[in-house]
Design an enzyme around this catalytic site. Structure first.
Site, PDB file in Angstrom:
ATOM      1  N   SER A  24      70.709  62.789  25.551  1.00 38.39           N
ATOM      2  CA  SER A  24      71.524  63.092  24.324  1.00 38.39           C
ATOM      3  C   SER A  24      72.830  62.882  24.232  1.00 38.39           C
ATOM      4  O   SER A  24      73.308  63.010  25.217  1.00 38.39           O
ATOM      5  CB  SER A  24      71.213  64.731  23.869  1.00 38.39           C
ATOM      6  OG  SER A  24      72.319  65.284  24.887  1.00 38.39           O
ATOM      7  N   ASP A  25      73.715  62.965  22.988  1.00 37.79           N
ATOM      8  CA  ASP A  25      75.014  62.989  23.110  1.00 37.79           C
ATOM      9  C   ASP A  25      75.374  64.404  23.502  1.00 37.79           C
ATOM     10  O   ASP A  25      74.790  65.333  23.478  1.00 37.79           O
ATOM     11  CB  ASP A  25      75.585  62.425  22.053  1.00 37.79           C
ATOM     12  CG  ASP A  25      77.030  61.846  22.191  1.00 37.79           C
ATOM     13  OD1 ASP A  25      77.616  62.186  23.167  1.00 37.79           O
ATOM     14  OD2 ASP A  25      77.768  61.054  21.173  1.00 37.79           O
ATOM     15  N   SER A  26      76.757  64.509  23.877  1.00 36.62           N
ATOM     16  CA  SER A  26      77.223  65.640  24.411  1.00 36.62           C
ATOM     17  C   SER A  26      76.875  66.934  23.226  1.00 36.62           C
ATOM     18  O   SER A  26      77.396  66.998  22.342  1.00 36.62           O
ATOM     19  CB  SER A  26      78.702  65.594  24.822  1.00 36.62           C
ATOM     20  OG  SER A  26      78.996  66.738  25.311  1.00 36.62           O
ATOM     21  N   ALA A  42      74.602  67.497  21.726  1.00 37.31           N
ATOM     22  CA  ALA A  42      73.852  67.364  20.431  1.00 37.31           C
ATOM     23  C   ALA A  42      72.814  68.205  20.059  1.00 37.31           C
ATOM     24  O   ALA A  42      72.488  68.356  19.043  1.00 37.31           O
ATOM     25  CB  ALA A  42      73.763  65.996  20.405  1.00 37.31           C
TER      26      ALA A  42
END
Ligand code: BGC
Length: 738
Positions: A287-289, A291
């Protein structure tokens, strides 16, 4: 070289407890702890909203230490770290994982190595303007050599988000507005980062991002919604991600944004149907940070637990920083809301990349000795200088005011001319200001005759303390009078582009324009050197400056590369990979637009603005050099393998140079309106003064397909116009009927 680890992966997974499995999906970063009770994020907020002063913030930060959550690590609750980039810490944490956890599964260390680790190369947008896949790969390799020596196993790059809106700050991190170029750039980076064998100690896994269409956020505002037709998504955005998957990228980061109402983080169509089923991807999805937790703010999940459930079901393997999996997955699996086989699939993806990286056989891939010998080598600096020079785009050069005469007395203005630390641009975490060569440093080293004055009002718009460098009008005057030619170095501070750095007005500051005005008033020729991370709307400069050199944020060798171009040691060859609008209100502006029934023209009822031109300031593909090129004898022909295009290009000036030849097509009567032109090929050719070369392109028929109303992929039929030339305004080369 791909090895088969599947049996070992399954065996290991079968030995794991539920907690150990969930631990493998947890990525965290070091937390800052110090003499403050609140979280670091809250501390930052307190500074931004004025609850504490900058001084107090700095004082508290001085007490901060990094907490690596070692107790959790020992308990098997961490599978990966983000943002740890030194061999000693990596090895120390790795030792805990390997020797003190029950199964001894090594850690995976991820890091944002976006445009170099210590040897900071030009920002990706700049480097894309070199249109040079071999260069992109070489600089990617150097990044991997350095980063792996510091213990990094995976980089969160390349970013191949097609970006058509210059207001978006992250335009700086990708290869601009064209999907073909982004794909070519990303594939080259994947090859460079990963090398030929991922298990080698100097190979770094590539995590392509941000899947998908992050660059299409409404109004150019970061993280904003993306709502677009499926046709457009597949034609203009998806191919660049696909190119990276095909080049073998072993990890993918879904984007923060939603697509048509479903955040990419929990989008099973995107992560399962497209990525895994359609494209056959079998690597890691991370995942993005934060997210996953942010799906609650999106308004698609009731709470963190719901977000965790949706994310893992959608195919998100690893949770970056949100603690959603570690906090909620156990309960979700035990209650049956998440089948254990889904968890197992995610765990296997994590183990797979660790096997492929050779971490089970060699968990300590570096040490401090390798690390210290790997950074900023002379040959790396030489390539950084070459890359920066090749990234520079000459936008204007009236009366051949450039190149500068070696004996000319130069008046140099603008704080950016002396500030090496600003040259790295966004996302250069490993950069050190003292490594960077400013223009002033380079002038000194070269021994040229120059005087420097920071210039009135040219203050840093982001750092409130930069007012210190303000000089008086008289100093500008004095410096200008003593010089033959005036060079104004203006543009953006590095914080003005990159993540969370969208701008509602993409001009240079009023103070910078005032400085240039003062210089113009002297009547001496004014050369503007732009340092920036996005296209800028600069009609005043385009009209009045004698020359404009777009240098972007050029990296550690900034000053040397800029002087190489200013003095003509390097004949500039870069071409824009983004359109420069004449006014912010034209955004999004891009060359591959479609026509309305009333294309903008002179008459009233056409598609245009009352207060801005229809045309861009500088078009996509555009860039001058110190020589000139002429295109002749364009030919197009249908062949079995595709449309064959050839054109002769002659260097008609008296300097050797490199020209980026571009090939565009337009399908004039398709079943859905096609862009007025689309880039289908490019080649950079070296031409001696007076030399002519024939450049050929083959545009495969499959590359001309598009989607009809019902999302059926259909071939191009009827008349196809072909344009080959030096920028996106190239004249018609020929037509073929398909
Ligand atoms: C960015 C990513 C980056 C990640 C990890 C996020 O804020 O959107 O591009 O890779 O942080 O540092």
């Amino acid at each position: 070289m791909k090895r088969d680890y599947e049996a070992r992966i399954r065996q290991l997974r079968s030995e794991m407890t539920l907690e150990e499995k969930i631990g493998q999906l947890q990525q965290c970063g070091p937390s800052l702890v110090g003499a403050f009770d609140v979280s670091f994020d809250e501390l930052l907020n307190m500074m931004f909203d004025g609850r504490i002063s900058q001084e107090e913030f700095n004082r508290l930060m001085g007490t901060a230490e990094q907490d690596f959550h070692e107790e959790d690590l020992r308990a098997g609750k961490i599978g990966s770290y983000n943002g740890v980039g030194d061999a000693a810490t990596v090895n120390r944490l790795q030792k805990i994982a390997v020797e003190e956890t029950r199964l001894g599964i090594p850690l995976l260390f991820g890091y944002d190595v976006i445009h170099g680790f210590r040897t900071v190369m030009p920002i990706p947008l700049a480097e894309s303007c070199a249109w040079d896949p071999a260069l992109w790969e070489r600089t990617g390799r150097i990044a991997a050599e350095e980063a792996t020596a510091a213990g990094v196993h995976m980089t969160f790059a390349p970013m191949v988000d097609v970006a058509k809106d210059a207001r978006w700050g992250r335009v700086s991190e990708g290869a601009g507005e064209d999907v073909l170029l982004n794909g070519a750039y990303g594939a080259a980076k994947v090859r460079g980062f990963q090398g030929d064998d991922l298990s080698k100690a100097n190979a770094m896994a590539a995590c392509l991002k941000h899947f998908a269409a992050y660059g299409a956020g409404e109004a150019g505002r970061d993280y904003n919604r993306v709502d677009m037709s499926m046709q457009r998504l597949w034609e203009e955005y998806m191919p660049s991600y696909q190119a990276c998957v095909e080049a073998g990228a072993r990890a993918v980061m879904p984007a923060f944004n939603d697509i048509n109402g479903v955040p990419c983080t929990v989008n099973s169509w995107l992560l399962r149907d497209v990525l895994r089923e359609k494209w056959g991807f079998d690597g890691l999805v991370i995942s993005d940070s934060n997210a996953i937790a942010e799906c609650v703010s999106h308004g698609i999940a009731e709470d963190k637990k719901d977000a965790a459930r949706q994310a893992i079901l959608a195919g998100m393997d690893m949770d970056m920083s949100s603690n959603s999996y570690i906090e909620c997955l156990k309960e979700l699996v035990e209650s049956g809301e998440v089948p254990e086989c889904v968890l197992d699939g995610a765990v296997e993806d994590v183990l797979r990349i660790k096997f492929e990286l050779g971490l089970f056989d060699n968990p300590y891939q570096t040490d401090e000795e390798r690390e210290s010998g790997a950074m900023l080598r002379g040959e790396y600096r030489a390539i950084a200088r070459e890359a920066a020079a090749k990234s520079i785009v000459l936008l204007k050069n009236d009366n051949n005011v450039l190149p500068l005469r070696p004996d000319a007395k130069i008046g140099l203005f603008g704080t950016l001319a002396a500030d090496g630390g600003q040259m790295t641009g966004a996302w250069a975490i490993g950069a050190r200001p003292e490594d960077c060569v400013s223009i002033v440093d380079a002038c000194k080293a070269r021994g040229v005759s120059y005087r420097y004055c920071a210039g009135e009002g040219c203050e840093n718009r982001v750092d409130e303390h930069a007012g210190r460098s303000v000089r008086t009008d008289s100093m500008v005057q004095e410096t200008a009078e003593a010089s033959d030619i005036l060079v104004a170095v203006i543009g953006e501070q590095k914080e003005e582009s990159g993540e969370a750095a969208s701008r509602a007005s993409i001009t240079v500051s009023a103070e910078q324009l005032t400085l240039v005005d003062r210089l113009l008033e002297t009547g001496k020729p004014v050369v503007v050197v732009l340092i920036n991370g996005r296209p800028l709307a600069i009609p005043e400069l385009a009209e009045r400056a004698a020359a404009i050199v777009e240098a972007w944020h050029p990296g550690v060798e900034a000053g040397n590369a800029i002087l190489d171009v200013l003095y003509g040691d390097v004949n500039p060859s870069g071409k824009l990979t983004v359109t420069f609008p004449a006014a912010t209100g034209q955004c999004p502006m891009y060359y591959a637009h479609i026509n309305t029934g009333r294309p903008g023209g002179k008459s009233k009822f056409t598609s245009k603005y009352l207060d801005a031109p229809v045309e861009p300031l500088y078009p996509f593909g555009y860039g001058l050099s110190y020589t000139t090129y002429v295109y002749r004898n364009g030919k197009t022909e249908k062949r079995e393998e595709g449309i064959h295009v050839s054109v002769e290009v002659t260097n008609t000036g008296n300097r050797d140079g490199e020209e980026i030849v571009q090939c565009y097509v337009q399908d004039v009567s398709a079943r859905r309106i096609r862009p007025v032109r689309q880039l289908k090929g490019f080649e950079k050719v070296s031409l001696k003064a007076g030399e002519t070369r024939e450049v050929e392109f083959t545009v495969p028929y499959a590359g001309l397909c598009y989607y009809d109303w019902d999302m059926k992929e259909i071939p191009c039929e009827g008349v196809l116009k072909v344009y080959a030339g030096g920028d996106s305004r190239a004249e018609l080369t020929g037509e073929v009927v398909l």
